[in-house]
Design a protein around this motif. Sequence first.
Motif, PDB file in Angstrom:
ATOM      1  N   ILE A  67       9.340  85.810  75.204  1.00  0.00           N
ATOM      2  CA  ILE A  67       7.806  84.361  75.179  1.00  0.00           C
ATOM      3  C   ILE A  67       8.688  83.243  74.967  1.00  0.00           C
ATOM      4  CG2 ILE A  67       6.113  83.280  73.861  1.00  0.00           C
ATOM      5  CD1 ILE A  67       5.133  85.273  72.689  1.00  0.00           C
ATOM      6  N   SER A  68       9.457  83.218  74.293  1.00  0.00           N
ATOM      7  CA  SER A  68      10.199  81.341  74.144  1.00  0.00           C
ATOM      8  C   SER A  68      11.157  81.178  75.550  1.00  0.00           C
ATOM      9  CB  SER A  68      11.733  81.167  73.530  1.00  0.00           C
ATOM     10  OG  SER A  68      12.185  80.251  73.744  1.00  0.00           O
ATOM     11  N   SER A  69      11.081  82.376  76.050  1.00  0.00           N
ATOM     12  CA  SER A  69      12.002  82.481  77.350  1.00  0.00           C
ATOM     13  C   SER A  69      11.376  82.080  78.779  1.00  0.00           C
ATOM     14  CB  SER A  69      13.306  84.202  77.357  1.00  0.00           C
ATOM     15  OG  SER A  69      12.259  84.742  77.917  1.00  0.00           O
ATOM     16  N   ILE A  70      10.293  82.757  78.668  1.00  0.00           N
ATOM     17  CA  ILE A  70       9.504  83.173  79.812  1.00  0.00           C
ATOM     18  C   ILE A  70       9.049  81.406  79.599  1.00  0.00           C
ATOM     19  CG2 ILE A  70       7.401  84.200  80.387  1.00  0.00           C
ATOM     20  CD1 ILE A  70       8.118  86.040  79.341  1.00  0.00           C
ATOM     21  N   GLU A 122       2.554  74.891  72.660  1.00  0.00           N
ATOM     22  CA  GLU A 122       2.393  74.352  73.444  1.00  0.00           C
ATOM     23  C   GLU A 122       1.853  75.452  74.602  1.00  0.00           C
ATOM     24  OE1 GLU A 122       1.951  71.760  74.356  1.00  0.00           O
ATOM     25  OE2 GLU A 122       2.742  70.394  72.860  1.00  0.00           O
ATOM     26  N   ILE A 123       2.234  76.848  74.090  1.00  0.00           N
ATOM     27  CA  ILE A 123       1.833  78.435  75.085  1.00  0.00           C
ATOM     28  C   ILE A 123       0.213  78.759  74.740  1.00  0.00           C
ATOM     29  CG2 ILE A 123       4.328  79.147  74.670  1.00  0.00           C
ATOM     30  CD1 ILE A 123       2.884  81.492  73.094  1.00  0.00           C
ATOM     31  N   VAL A 134      13.772  86.364  79.361  1.00  0.00           N
ATOM     32  CA  VAL A 134      13.487  86.685  81.249  1.00  0.00           C
ATOM     33  C   VAL A 134      14.523  84.634  81.438  1.00  0.00           C
ATOM     34  CG1 VAL A 134      12.234  85.759  82.517  1.00  0.00           C
ATOM     35  CG2 VAL A 134      11.013  86.996  80.811  1.00  0.00           C
ATOM     36  N   GLN A 135      15.208  85.163  82.534  1.00  0.00           N
ATOM     37  CA  GLN A 135      16.321  83.936  82.845  1.00  0.00           C
ATOM     38  C   GLN A 135      15.263  83.884  84.457  1.00  0.00           C
ATOM     39  OE1 GLN A 135      20.369  84.892  80.922  1.00  0.00           O
ATOM     40  NE2 GLN A 135      19.767  86.527  83.191  1.00  0.00           N
ATOM     41  N   PHE A 195      16.004  82.872  71.469  1.00  0.00           N
ATOM     42  CA  PHE A 195      15.341  82.800  69.932  1.00  0.00           C
ATOM     43  C   PHE A 195      14.914  81.430  69.178  1.00  0.00           C
ATOM     44  CE2 PHE A 195      15.986  83.351  65.393  1.00  0.00           C
ATOM     45  CZ  PHE A 195      15.107  84.271  65.036  1.00  0.00           C
ATOM     46  N   ILE A 196      13.854  81.471  68.369  1.00  0.00           N
ATOM     47  CA  ILE A 196      13.311  80.015  67.722  1.00  0.00           C
ATOM     48  C   ILE A 196      12.908  80.822  65.561  1.00  0.00           C
ATOM     49  CG2 ILE A 196      11.500  78.820  67.339  1.00  0.00           C
ATOM     50  CD1 ILE A 196      10.899  79.062  70.012  1.00  0.00           C
ATOM     51  N   PRO A 197      13.829  80.350  65.087  1.00  0.00           N
ATOM     52  CA  PRO A 197      13.993  80.938  63.976  1.00  0.00           C
ATOM     53  C   PRO A 197      12.748  80.918  63.232  1.00  0.00           C
ATOM     54  CG  PRO A 197      15.651  79.020  63.921  1.00  0.00           C
ATOM     55  CD  PRO A 197      14.798  78.976  65.381  1.00  0.00           C
TER      56      PRO A 197
END
Length: 333
Positions: free
Chosen positions: A52-55, A88-89, A144-145, A318-320
């Motif tokens: 999710i973070s990458s997207i 924020e998503i 996702v890049q 990655f988010i801890p």
Amino acid sequence: TVCAILYNKVHKVPSSLKNETVDLESPEEMEEEIPVVICAAAGRMGAAIAAISSIYSNTEANVLFYVVGLKNTIPHIRKWIENSKLKEIKFKIVEFNPMVLKGKIRQGASRPELLQPLNFVRFYLPLLIQKHEKVIYLDDDVIVQGDIQELYDTKLAPGHAAAFSDDCDLPSTHEMVRSVGMQNTYMGFLDYRKQVIRDLGISPSTCSFNPGVFVANMTEWKHQRITKQLEKWMQRNVEENLYSSALGGGVATSPMLIVFYGKHSTINPMWHIRHLGWSPDTRYSEHFLQEAKLLHWNGRYKPWDYPSVHTDLWENWFIPDPSGKFKLARPES
């Protein structure tokens, strides 16, 4: 099946957190919503967070995340999102009831981890997505890049309910496939000793596809009763063991290979660079991976575990876990 989804709640960031004033847009000015379905499974929840973070970090598009979990994991994933920079998503938490799978999964697959209920969420997309015509489904072990808008813009041919990336579509990956003995044809996923399989008329050398990344047309999916077709082959496998003992070991892949044979569109192969989790030693070139739009660690060697390869590319996103429950497995730890 109607009881499969017990819980569906929209989370939206209060307008006061974004702007002090709210501009009401006309329907013509509103951005099209891009629904992305990702599962959040116990023991690997950090995977969904990284995906999710990458997207979210690589697009300006209006993405709505459908985060699917089992009842006991939902509070954890919600707190992780709400207490991190992902607050924020825009997302919906959806609870999947595994009772819908009762009697449809044959035990004893070569990879038992693939029997987990959330591995079959992709079969039940119409129960999750009711207001969207087009949907993106992603396995949790991806990052996702590229801009997810590009994947969403994939054109599906008339009469096709989904678009996948064929396992033979990218020459750059062929050497990797050969070197570690991966399966990339129907022979690896179906038991051709069974008459039922031979009667399908599918050549065993037909190139397979990986259903960990796909774009779906919900109207066609429902019209063709794709979910019912998939359930039929799950049931037949329970009774006749048509694919559980196959070399590929996939229990969600095989029914999709049958149902979508000759009836699916293709996505840009750079939007599904896979096999990163197939070997702890075999690596792609860094240049090739930098060009990729989406990376998929399908296989046993996941980037949050050890050993694995190209973990730096995954850890970038990655988010801890604020609760400290999920921890990365690393040599120093």
